[in-house]
Every structure is written in structure tokens, then in C-alpha cells.
Enzyme design. Structure first.
Site, PDB file in Angstrom:
ATOM      1  N   GLU A   1       0.848  -1.194   0.000  1.00 14.46           N
ATOM      2  CA  GLU A   1       0.000   0.000   0.000  1.00 14.46           C
ATOM      3  C   GLU A   1       0.884   1.245   0.000  1.00 14.46           C
ATOM      4  O   GLU A   1       1.749   1.396   0.868  1.00 14.46           O
ATOM      5  CB  GLU A   1      -0.886   0.053   1.239  1.00 14.46           C
ATOM      6  CG  GLU A   1      -2.050  -0.896   1.242  1.00 14.46           C
ATOM      7  CD  GLU A   1      -3.061  -0.564   2.342  1.00 14.46           C
ATOM      8  OE1 GLU A   1      -4.236  -0.890   2.155  1.00 14.46           O
ATOM      9  OE2 GLU A   1      -2.677   0.021   3.380  1.00 14.46           O
ATOM     10  N   CYS A   2       0.679   2.124  -0.955  1.00 19.26           N
ATOM     11  CA  CYS A   2       1.350   3.418  -1.026  1.00 19.26           C
ATOM     12  C   CYS A   2       2.867   3.264  -0.922  1.00 19.26           C
ATOM     13  O   CYS A   2       3.510   2.862  -1.883  1.00 19.26           O
ATOM     14  CB  CYS A   2       0.800   4.361   0.040  1.00 19.26           C
ATOM     15  SG  CYS A   2       1.119   6.112  -0.341  1.00 19.26           S
ATOM     16  N   GLY A   3       3.477   3.515   0.237  1.00 15.13           N
ATOM     17  CA  GLY A   3       4.926   3.346   0.352  1.00 15.13           C
ATOM     18  C   GLY A   3       5.357   1.928   0.061  1.00 15.13           C
ATOM     19  O   GLY A   3       6.423   1.701  -0.531  1.00 15.13           O
TER      20      GLY A   3
ATOM     21  N   MET B   1       5.466   1.576  -3.625  1.00 16.87           N
ATOM     22  CA  MET B   1       6.676   2.192  -4.146  1.00 16.87           C
ATOM     23  C   MET B   1       7.869   1.252  -4.019  1.00 16.87           C
ATOM     24  O   MET B   1       8.682   1.121  -4.932  1.00 16.87           O
ATOM     25  CB  MET B   1       6.943   3.507  -3.416  1.00 16.87           C
ATOM     26  CG  MET B   1       5.881   4.580  -3.658  1.00 16.87           C
ATOM     27  SD  MET B   1       5.920   5.927  -2.431  1.00 16.87           S
ATOM     28  CE  MET B   1       7.512   6.653  -2.770  1.00 16.87           C
TER      29      MET B   1
ATOM     30  N   ALA C   1      -0.847  -0.708  -4.791  1.00 17.04           N
ATOM     31  CA  ALA C   1      -1.445   0.539  -5.269  1.00 17.04           C
ATOM     32  C   ALA C   1      -1.130   1.637  -4.274  1.00 17.04           C
ATOM     33  O   ALA C   1      -0.774   1.365  -3.117  1.00 17.04           O
ATOM     34  CB  ALA C   1      -2.959   0.391  -5.425  1.00 17.04           C
TER      35      ALA C   1
END
Length: 437
Positions: free
Chosen positions: A328-330, A333, A429
């Protein structure tokens, strides 16, 4: 226990409600009360301060992302072992999105549903008697939301305080305290909000100073008397996200820390075991787990250390060959090919998905989101809808064409297009999940 509660809110962000809420939590805990904290809306960081102030986990209560029965359940669990529950508002008291009444995401929804009074923190640094007009407007805006008292913040002098206090009390609303301007009581910030509680140097001593300031400036007996009984309906966890596995390898360190307390609590309630590991310490997921979860956080601040964590990458890749990995998010990435930090330097990431993200070419993305899943994944089955949010400055700068994870919509139902990525057992995502839609 028979808990009572109130909401600490303001007319806007930056008025000082977080510092005052934390100070109140510790001040009341020092009197021997069992205190619990809660936060309105999607915020990972403030519940960490609530835990530090009270010694107990906080919870998020989000009237947009969570159905009313789930809010009742979570609020009831906080109240079950508490004498006092203090709910901290996000942004301004009535700030949410256009939505059905009670489902806007505003703290006012919680005040109305849980029948809790509002302790209004009002920053008077730019005015004095005009404070009464602002407070009057907030008090009259919604008959179902009661302003129980006001705390003046950032008063410049005794006369400044008296001018604002007298004007507000003339309209029939009590002023329960006033704090002078003091930069030493300000919490440090960075690009996603406050610096996390675990990174704050000498945190307990700082919270003690907040509690001292609150005790000296506020009438704690009057604040306690203002609180109302908190006894919501039994509620239901039917919309909670089910545990994605029985043994969940959870990345947990300064780079990966954004996990909602209500999610971990529900996963444990359902019998799941959480097995933490630290990518920054070059650790990988326990191979005996049946899923690996990489939450959000600040990988952009630790990109060099992540790039050097070869054991983490190798063990993550081995895990992903046979078992699901979700970011999720970080975490999303970190699953890509590379991460460009704020100085424009590209750092190698796990390479399990094909994208590159950049914090140098940053652009804010912020708001409620609903994801309609395009395939089975750790968030749910294909076609399921998940309520959540986005809050990030990094953005995609390269993509290799991995299949999208979901179709994304904003909080008002407007389509935002395909989002996220999936490849083999790996998904991710920028979207943070809160509850099932």
C-alpha cells in the site's frame, strides 16, 4: 465501566487541537482515569500519539469509509475499558465531502451519531472579539452538534484572552481555558503531517509538558463535567477487511508504519497472527507466513538503506514466487523497479512490479477513494469494492504495463481510471484500504 466522551475539534486545521487533545489525554490519565483516544477520518499518525499519551491503542472512526454499524462497534470497544474517551477531529469540525448525511467523513458526523459534545479549540492569534462570531456560527450550524465549551489557543496576553473570553461567554458558551502562544508546545511536522510518535525525541517528556500546560490553562473539572455518556449500539464488524492470511508477515519500521489499528485488531480477533519484520534492518518476510503485507510510510526518506537491503529484496522475491505480497502506497513504491528520492537520485527497489516512482517530481494526491477490484487479491475478491483514501506526494514516472489492480473512484463516485498493479502473486497501489464498501 461507564465511559463518557467528547470531541476535540476546531474551525480549521492548524488550530492546535492535536497538542491539546494529547495534553488532555495525559492530564486525565494522571488523575487515575482510564483514558482512550480516537481520531476522526483517515489518519495514521495521530493514533500513535494517542497511544503514547494514554498507554492504549487509539482507533480511527471514519464516517465516510466505515458504515455506521462499524463505527458503533469501534467506538464501543474503546469505551468498554475506559472512563473517558477523547476523540480528536481531523481538519475543521464540519469538513468532509458532499455525501449522504452522516457519511461525509466530518467529525460532526461522529458528534451527531455518538451524541458527544464538542470542546472547540479556537486559535485567537489573529483576532479577539470576532472569536464570538465564529463560535456562534459553528454552534448554530447544525442542531445535532453541540458545542460544550471553548478553549482559546495562542492568546497573546491577559487582555487579549479577556476580550475573546468575554465576547464568547456573552453568547452563552463557556470558555473552559486559554493557552498562551508557546512554540515549545508545537508538534514537529513533515510532508505527510506530524512526525511519527516513534520518531519524536524524548516523546514522553514532551507529552508531560503538554499535560502540564493543559492542567495549568484549562478547568479540567469543567471539561470532564462537559463529557457525555458514550454508549453506542453494539454495532458490527461485517464491513471490516478480513485477514488476508492466517500468518501475516508485516513490514514494520520507520519506512513502513502506516497500518490502521482497527485492521490489526480485527485480523487478530479473527485468529490471524501478525509476524513483523524490518526491511530497514535488511530482514525479509518469514517464509512460514502465507502473505506479506508492505504498508505505507516513508520509503522516500530511507531509499538508500532500502536499496542496500539485498537480503530483504532476495527474501521478498523468494516469498513472492509462491505466496501473495501486497503493498500500500509506500509499500507499493518499494515493490517497483526504482524510487527517485527528493534529491533526484534513483534507488533500486524490489523489482517485483515494473513501475518507478519519484518523490523529486512530486505532486499531492489526497482524498477518499473507492476501489473496485479487477482481480482476486489480498484486499478481496474480483468485483468487490473497498473504501479507503490516497495521501501521497510521490508519483509514477515509469510503468511497464503491469495489469491494473482496480478501477478507482473518488469519494463522490467520479471515475479516476485504472490504478495499481498486479503481476503474479504481487499486487499494490497508492490506495490505502479502510473497510469494505
Amino acid at each position: 465501566m461507564t465511559a463518557r466522551g467528547f470531541i476535540v475539534a476546531a474551525d480549521r486545521s492548524g488550530a492546535g487541537k492535536t497538542s491539546i487533545a494529547i495534553g488532555l489525554m495525559r492530564a486525565f490519565a494522571r488523575t487515575g482515569l482510564a483514558v482512550r483516544g480516537a481520531k476522526s477520518g483517515p489518519d495514521y499518525i495521530d493514533p500513535g500519539y494517542h497511544r503514547a499519551a494514554t498507554g492504549h491503542a487509539g482507533v480511527n472512526l471514519d464516517s465516510w469509509a466505515m458504515d455506521p454499524a462499524f463505527i458503533d462497534r469501534l467506538a464501543g470497544r474503546q469505551a468498554a475499558e475506559a472512563d473517558l474517551v477523547i476523540v480528536e477531529s481531523a481538519m475543521g469540525l464540519f469538513d468532509g465531502i458532499p455525501a449522504a448525511k452522516g457519511r461525509t467523513g466530518a467529525a460532526a458526523d461522529l458528534a451527531r451519531r455518538l451524541r458527544l459534545p464538542v470542546l472547540l479549540v479556537h486559535d485567537v492569534s489573529g483576532h479577539s472579539q470576532t472569536a464570538a462570531a465564529i463560535v456562534r456560527g459553528l454552534a448554530a450550524h447544525d442542531a445535532g452538534v453541540r458545542i460544550g465549551g471553548v478553549v482559546l489557543n495562542k492568546a497573546g496576553s491577559a487582555r487579549h484572552e479577556a476580550l475573546a473570553r468575554d465576547a464568547i461567554e456573552r453568547i452563552g458558551i463557556p470558555v473552559l481555558g486559554a493557552l498562551r502562544r508557546d512554540p515549545g508546545l508545537t508538534l514537529p511536522e513533515r510532508h505527510l503531517g506530524l512526525v511519527q510518535a516513534g520518531e519524536h525525541a524524548a516523546l514522553d517528556a514532551f507529552i508531560e509538558r503538554l499535560a502540564d500546560a493543559v492542567e495549568n490553562a484549562l478547568d479540567l473539572a469543567a471539561v470532564k463535567a462537559m463529557a457525555a455518556p458514550l454508549a453506542p449500539a453494539a454495532g458490527s464488524a461485517a464491513s471490516a477487511l478480513p485477514p488476508p492470511g492466517r500468518r501475516i508477515a508485516l513490514a514494520r519500521d520507520a519506512a513502513f508504519s502506516f497500518v490502521y489499528p482497527h485492521m490489526l485488531e480485527h485480523w487478530r480477533d479473527e485468529g490471524a497472527e501478525i509476524v513483523p519484520f524490518s526491511p530497514l534492518a535488511d530482514e525479509g518476510p518469514d517464509p512460514s507466513c502465507d502473505i506479506c503485507w508492505l504498508p505505507g510510510g516513508y520509503p522516500e526518506l530511507h531509499a538508500g538503506r532500502l536499496a542496500a537491503a539485498a537480503n530483504f529484496r532476495d527474501r521478498l522475491a523468494a516469498f513472492a514466487r509462491t505466496s501473495p505480497v501486497h503493498g500500500e502506497c509506500g509499500g507499493f513504491m518499494a515493490l517497483g523497479e526504482a524510487l527517485v528520492d527528493g534529491a533526484g537520485v534513483a534507488h533500486r527497489m524490489a523489482g517485483l512490479l515494473g513501475h518507478t516512482t519519484s518523490f523529486a517530481a512530486r505532486r499531492i494526491n489526497l482524498g477518499y477513494r473507492q476501489a473496485r477490484l479487477a482481480a482476486d487479491c489480498p484486499l478481496g475478491r474480483a468485483g468487490a469494492t473497498i473504501n479507503g483514501h490516497e495521501f501521497h506526494y510521490s508519483r509514477l514516472v515509469e510503468s511497464s504495463g503491469d495489469a491494473p489492480l482496480a478501477d478507482l473512484f473518488d469519494g463522490e463516485g467520479r471515475p479516476l481510471g485504472p490504478a495499481g498493479a498486479r503481476r503474479g502473486h504481487v499486487t499494490g497501489a497508492f490506495f490505502h484500504a479502510i473497510a469494505r464498501g
